[in-house]
Design a protein around this motif. Structure first.
Motif, PDB file in Angstrom:
ATOM      1  N   THR A  31       0.120   4.573  -0.960  1.00 20.37           N
ATOM      2  CA  THR A  31      -1.168   4.731  -0.261  1.00 20.37           C
ATOM      3  C   THR A  31      -1.823   3.366  -0.044  1.00 20.37           C
ATOM      4  O   THR A  31      -2.511   3.163   0.956  1.00 20.37           O
ATOM      5  N   ASN A  32      -1.589   2.408  -0.959  1.00 23.78           N
ATOM      6  CA  ASN A  32      -2.135   1.063  -0.725  1.00 23.78           C
ATOM      7  C   ASN A  32      -1.474   0.416   0.493  1.00 23.78           C
ATOM      8  O   ASN A  32      -2.154  -0.172   1.332  1.00 23.78           O
ATOM      9  N   ALA A  54       7.336   4.498  -3.088  1.00 25.42           N
ATOM     10  CA  ALA A  54       7.359   3.068  -3.436  1.00 25.42           C
ATOM     11  C   ALA A  54       5.978   2.659  -3.955  1.00 25.42           C
ATOM     12  O   ALA A  54       5.373   1.704  -3.462  1.00 25.42           O
ATOM     13  N   ARG A  56       3.163   0.962  -5.961  1.00 23.60           N
ATOM     14  CA  ARG A  56       3.138  -0.418  -6.439  1.00 23.60           C
ATOM     15  C   ARG A  56       2.080  -0.628  -7.505  1.00 23.60           C
ATOM     16  O   ARG A  56       0.990  -0.073  -7.425  1.00 23.60           O
ATOM     17  N   GLY A  57       2.427  -1.428  -8.508  1.00 21.17           N
ATOM     18  CA  GLY A  57       1.465  -1.798  -9.541  1.00 21.17           C
ATOM     19  C   GLY A  57       1.098  -3.263  -9.404  1.00 21.17           C
ATOM     20  O   GLY A  57       1.536  -3.937  -8.464  1.00 21.17           O
ATOM     21  N   ARG A  58       0.311  -3.748 -10.347  1.00 24.63           N
ATOM     22  CA  ARG A  58      -0.063  -5.157 -10.343  1.00 24.63           C
ATOM     23  C   ARG A  58       1.137  -6.036 -10.635  1.00 24.63           C
ATOM     24  O   ARG A  58       2.090  -5.600 -11.252  1.00 24.63           O
ATOM     25  N   TRP A  63       4.985   1.489  -9.585  1.00 26.97           N
ATOM     26  CA  TRP A  63       4.142   2.533 -10.176  1.00 26.97           C
ATOM     27  C   TRP A  63       4.853   3.865  -9.962  1.00 26.97           C
ATOM     28  O   TRP A  63       4.970   4.356  -8.848  1.00 26.97           O
ATOM     29  N   PHE A  73      -4.195   7.552  -5.187  1.00 33.53           N
ATOM     30  CA  PHE A  73      -5.056   7.406  -4.013  1.00 33.53           C
ATOM     31  C   PHE A  73      -5.514   5.957  -3.803  1.00 33.53           C
ATOM     32  O   PHE A  73      -5.483   5.143  -4.731  1.00 33.53           O
ATOM     33  N   ASN A 115      -7.759  -3.713 -15.585  1.00 37.19           N
ATOM     34  CA  ASN A 115      -7.465  -2.615 -14.656  1.00 37.19           C
ATOM     35  C   ASN A 115      -6.749  -1.396 -15.231  1.00 37.19           C
ATOM     36  O   ASN A 115      -6.231  -0.597 -14.466  1.00 37.19           O
ATOM     37  N   GLY A 126      -3.847   3.134 -13.788  1.00 39.36           N
ATOM     38  CA  GLY A 126      -3.828   1.728 -13.377  1.00 39.36           C
ATOM     39  C   GLY A 126      -4.511   1.577 -12.028  1.00 39.36           C
ATOM     40  O   GLY A 126      -4.558   2.529 -11.233  1.00 39.36           O
ATOM     41  N   ILE A 127      -5.035   0.394 -11.785  1.00 36.10           N
ATOM     42  CA  ILE A 127      -5.782   0.146 -10.538  1.00 36.10           C
ATOM     43  C   ILE A 127      -5.258  -1.131  -9.897  1.00 36.10           C
ATOM     44  O   ILE A 127      -5.059  -2.142 -10.580  1.00 36.10           O
ATOM     45  N   LEU A 128      -5.011  -1.060  -8.604  1.00 40.61           N
ATOM     46  CA  LEU A 128      -4.509  -2.221  -7.863  1.00 40.61           C
ATOM     47  C   LEU A 128      -5.436  -2.483  -6.684  1.00 40.61           C
ATOM     48  O   LEU A 128      -5.524  -1.683  -5.762  1.00 40.61           O
ATOM     49  N   GLY A 144      -6.614   0.826  -5.054  1.00 41.07           N
ATOM     50  CA  GLY A 144      -5.632   1.900  -5.282  1.00 41.07           C
ATOM     51  C   GLY A 144      -5.654   2.328  -6.730  1.00 41.07           C
ATOM     52  O   GLY A 144      -5.678   1.493  -7.640  1.00 41.07           O
ATOM     53  N   VAL A 145      -5.640   3.632  -6.934  1.00 38.35           N
ATOM     54  CA  VAL A 145      -5.743   4.166  -8.296  1.00 38.35           C
ATOM     55  C   VAL A 145      -4.587   5.131  -8.557  1.00 38.35           C
ATOM     56  O   VAL A 145      -4.315   6.018  -7.741  1.00 38.35           O
ATOM     57  N   GLY A 146      -3.919   4.957  -9.667  1.00 33.70           N
ATOM     58  CA  GLY A 146      -2.863   5.887 -10.078  1.00 33.70           C
ATOM     59  C   GLY A 146      -3.212   6.432 -11.450  1.00 33.70           C
ATOM     60  O   GLY A 146      -3.369   5.669 -12.411  1.00 33.70           O
TER      61      GLY A 146
HETATM   62  C1  BTN Z   1      -1.162  -1.130 -12.232  1.00 36.45           C
HETATM   63  O1  BTN Z   1      -1.427  -0.563 -13.292  1.00 36.45           O
HETATM   64  O2  BTN Z   1      -0.401  -2.114 -12.219  1.00 36.45           O
HETATM   65  C2  BTN Z   1      -1.791  -0.639 -10.964  1.00 36.45           C
HETATM   66  C3  BTN Z   1      -1.208   0.671 -10.506  1.00 36.45           C
HETATM   67  C4  BTN Z   1      -1.821   1.178  -9.226  1.00 36.45           C
HETATM   68  C5  BTN Z   1      -1.110   2.412  -8.708  1.00 36.45           C
HETATM   69  C6  BTN Z   1      -1.814   3.036  -7.533  1.00 36.45           C
HETATM   70  S1  BTN Z   1      -1.149   4.616  -7.117  1.00 36.45           S
HETATM   71  C7  BTN Z   1      -2.061   4.643  -5.634  1.00 36.45           C
HETATM   72  C8  BTN Z   1      -1.997   3.236  -5.059  1.00 36.45           C
HETATM   73  N1  BTN Z   1      -0.797   3.042  -4.278  1.00 36.45           N
HETATM   74  C9  BTN Z   1       0.040   2.156  -4.816  1.00 36.45           C
HETATM   75  O3  BTN Z   1       1.147   1.825  -4.355  1.00 36.45           O
HETATM   76  N2  BTN Z   1      -0.489   1.677  -5.957  1.00 36.45           N
HETATM   77  C10 BTN Z   1      -1.788   2.247  -6.230  1.00 36.45           C
END
Ligand code: BTN
Length: 262
Positions: A31-32, A54, A56-58, A63, A73, A115, A126-128, A144-146
């Motif tokens: 979603t990011n 796919a 993604r995290g920090r 993720w 989201f 985060n 987690g938040i990106l 972005g929040v997972g």
């Molecule tokens: C982290 O902890 O490293 C951050 C994780 C963030 C995950 C969320 S899920 C929704 C949004 N889309 C992504 O690809 N990443 C964020």
């Protein structure tokens, strides 16, 4: 129990003025990534996915985003703030999610600067935050929040470090109720942040909920790592530390990651 449906989400954003549009994907890469690639087609928007292929995290991490287990989201925002302060939105979102989890599940979570939402030393959320600027001005920010909601278990490599609300509470939780509580918590905090451009209005909560303030930590910065004591999170969202030689420093959200020394 209200489910995460396009109809319920439309109703949710009808009652507020922050998000002009909302979109629910059954499956999407991330979603990011979607928010960034399609930013010109939206003013502000909330993108949610049942599954990410796919996620993604920090710091380039993956993720894990299995179907309908988690809440995934991204918020496409156009804040009128300076680019230097935008990364603080991560911590605004962390406070909002910690409050939302408390409202829906009664769990008192902690926040690992800057985060992660943590319960009993395991990661729940987690938040990106990503941003595009044209030099001096922000074009958009994507937060972005997972959140791990209904996962019954995790892959071997995550078992010791991740948890879900389902595992903690032994019951399924509505992803819709969580996003509703999150949006209701986030909007007033976001509005305050736009006025103040700092975190003074949540800094006490950030310090109280912090997993690392007052603790001995390891700081990872590019190829370096060193020991330090985390003293406080300040109003700019920086983590103030004293290293093992007594030098004081302020860490910014970015390339740094920290871990509690056990
Ligand atoms: C982290 O902890 O490293 C951050 C994780 C963030 C995950 C969320 S899920 C929704 C949004 N889309 C992504 O690809 N990443 C964020």
């Amino acid at each position: 129990m209200k489910n995460l449906t396009a109809e319920n989400l439309k109703h949710l954003i009808k009652n507020q003025s922050l998000f002009k549009q909302v979109k629910l994907f059954d499956t999407i890469n991330s979603t990011n990534s979607y928010a960034k690639q399609n930013a010109t087609s939206y003013q502000t928007a909330l993108f949610i996915a049942n599954e990410q292929t796919a996620g993604r995290g920090r710091l380039g991490r993956v993720w894990s985003s299995s179907k309908e287990d988690g809440l995934y989201f991204s918020m496409l925002l156009r804040p009128t703030i300076k680019p230097e302060v935008a990364s603080m939105l991560t911590q605004v979102a962390a406070v909002a999610m910690s409050r939302a989890i408390k409202e829906v599940s009664s769990l008192e979570t902690q926040i690992k600067w800057p985060n992660d939402i943590i319960y009993n030393n395991k990661k729940l959320c987690g938040i990106l935050t990503e941003m595009a600027t044209d030099g001096k001005e922000i074009q958009y920010v994507v937060v972005g929040v997972g959140l791990n909601v209904n996962q019954a278990t995790f892959d071997e490599e995550l078992l010791d470090i991740a948890t879900s609300l389902n595992i903690l509470l032994n019951k399924k939780i509505s992803r819709y109720e969580l996003i509703e509580a999150f949006i209701n918590a986030f909007i007033p905090l976001y509005e305050k942040f736009l006025i103040q451009s700092d975190l003074s209005f949540v800094v006490d909560e950030l310090n109280k909920k912090s997993t690392i303030v007052g603790q001995d930590i390891i700081v990872f910065h590019q190829d370096n790592r060193y020991h330090a004591k985390a003293t406080i999170i300040n109003e700019l969202g920086e983590l103030e530390i004293i290293d093992e030689f007594g030098n004081e420093d302020k860490l910014c959200y970015g390339e740094v990651s920290v871990r509690k020394l056990r």
